[in-house]
Design a protein around this motif. Structure first.
Motif, PDB file in Angstrom:
ATOM      1  N   UNK A  95      12.451 -23.378  -8.219  1.00 27.40           N
ATOM      2  CA  UNK A  95      13.961 -22.976  -8.289  1.00 27.40           C
ATOM      3  C   UNK A  95      14.615 -22.710  -9.723  1.00 27.40           C
ATOM      4  N   UNK A  96      14.102 -23.757 -10.531  1.00 26.52           N
ATOM      5  CA  UNK A  96      14.843 -23.759 -11.925  1.00 26.52           C
ATOM      6  C   UNK A  96      14.360 -22.539 -12.892  1.00 26.52           C
ATOM      7  N   UNK A 111      17.122 -25.024 -19.396  1.00 21.00           N
ATOM      8  CA  UNK A 111      17.154 -23.663 -19.002  1.00 21.00           C
ATOM      9  C   UNK A 111      18.795 -23.261 -18.853  1.00 21.00           C
ATOM     10  N   UNK A 112      19.623 -24.164 -18.246  1.00 17.30           N
ATOM     11  CA  UNK A 112      20.984 -23.833 -18.278  1.00 17.30           C
ATOM     12  C   UNK A 112      21.440 -23.500 -19.594  1.00 17.30           C
ATOM     13  N   UNK A 113      21.104 -24.414 -20.688  1.00 20.50           N
ATOM     14  CA  UNK A 113      21.674 -23.847 -21.952  1.00 20.50           C
ATOM     15  C   UNK A 113      21.011 -22.455 -22.562  1.00 20.50           C
ATOM     16  N   UNK A 114      20.001 -21.957 -21.837  1.00 17.71           N
ATOM     17  CA  UNK A 114      19.270 -20.911 -22.385  1.00 17.71           C
ATOM     18  C   UNK A 114      20.212 -19.732 -21.714  1.00 17.71           C
ATOM     19  N   UNK A 115      20.472 -19.733 -20.551  1.00 18.52           N
ATOM     20  CA  UNK A 115      21.384 -18.981 -19.867  1.00 18.52           C
ATOM     21  C   UNK A 115      22.572 -18.764 -20.301  1.00 18.52           C
ATOM     22  N   UNK A 160      10.576 -16.017  -1.772  1.00 25.03           N
ATOM     23  CA  UNK A 160       9.335 -15.610  -2.296  1.00 25.03           C
ATOM     24  C   UNK A 160       9.017 -16.115  -3.901  1.00 25.03           C
ATOM     25  N   UNK A 161      10.044 -15.471  -4.675  1.00 24.93           N
ATOM     26  CA  UNK A 161      10.184 -15.919  -5.948  1.00 24.93           C
ATOM     27  C   UNK A 161      10.154 -17.320  -6.394  1.00 24.93           C
ATOM     28  N   UNK A 162      11.012 -18.205  -5.615  1.00 20.74           N
ATOM     29  CA  UNK A 162      11.181 -19.354  -5.851  1.00 20.74           C
ATOM     30  C   UNK A 162       9.717 -20.183  -5.248  1.00 20.74           C
TER      31      UNK A 162
END
Length: 150
Positions: A97-98, A42-46, A90-92
């Motif tokens: 979190x990720x 996910x970090x690589x994607x962002x 709320x979203x989390x």
């Protein structure tokens, strides 16, 4: 070249036992948790989204293209959602979190492209590079070679 690969394989083979969970294997036979791999992905994607987004944002800025109507509102909405603790919580609760970080960072990159803000994307790119290095450091290594086990 071969000796560098052999040294890397030896250093990966001596991973601490806290990383020895089933699911994903490293070169030396040790394993890494799936959650750490998904965080790295996910970090690589962002990071990739911010890097790729700099191209159209810079082109629009240099060519002085007219901005899309409402693009400032998109940017403001993303910032408001990202920095309002109740909304973010709320979203989390729904996504985790990720995935929340991924969604909001991706939306921020999208808003920066719409508003032709290559400088903002450059800052985001640097920040996300550091976050990726931090995530990799939390795994025990900054240089991982990962393979999926059957």
């Amino acid at each position: 070249m071969f000796s560098a690969m052999a040294r890397r394989a030896v250093s990966v083979a001596t991973l601490p036992p806290r990383l020895a969970l089933s699911g994903l294997a490293l070169v030396g036979g040790s394993t890494i948790p799936r959650t750490a791999v998904s965080d790295v992905a996910l970090r690589t994607g962002t990071l990739a989204l911010a890097g790729v987004g700099m191209i159209p944002a810079a082109a629009g800025s240099i060519l002085r293209a007219p901005r899309m109507p409402g693009s400032a509102y998109v940017s403001a909405a993303v910032s408001a959602i990202n920095y309002q603790p109740r909304v973010r919580r709320r979203i989390e609760q729904r996504l985790g979190r990720s995935l929340t970080d991924f969604a909001l960072e991706s939306a921020t990159s999208f808003a920066d492209v719409l508003t032709y803000a290559p400088a903002s994307l450059g800052v985001d790119f640097g920040l996300r590079t550091m976050l990726l290095r931090e995530t990799l450091g939390g795994c025990g290594h900054s240089n991982l070679a990962v393979a999926v086990l059957p």
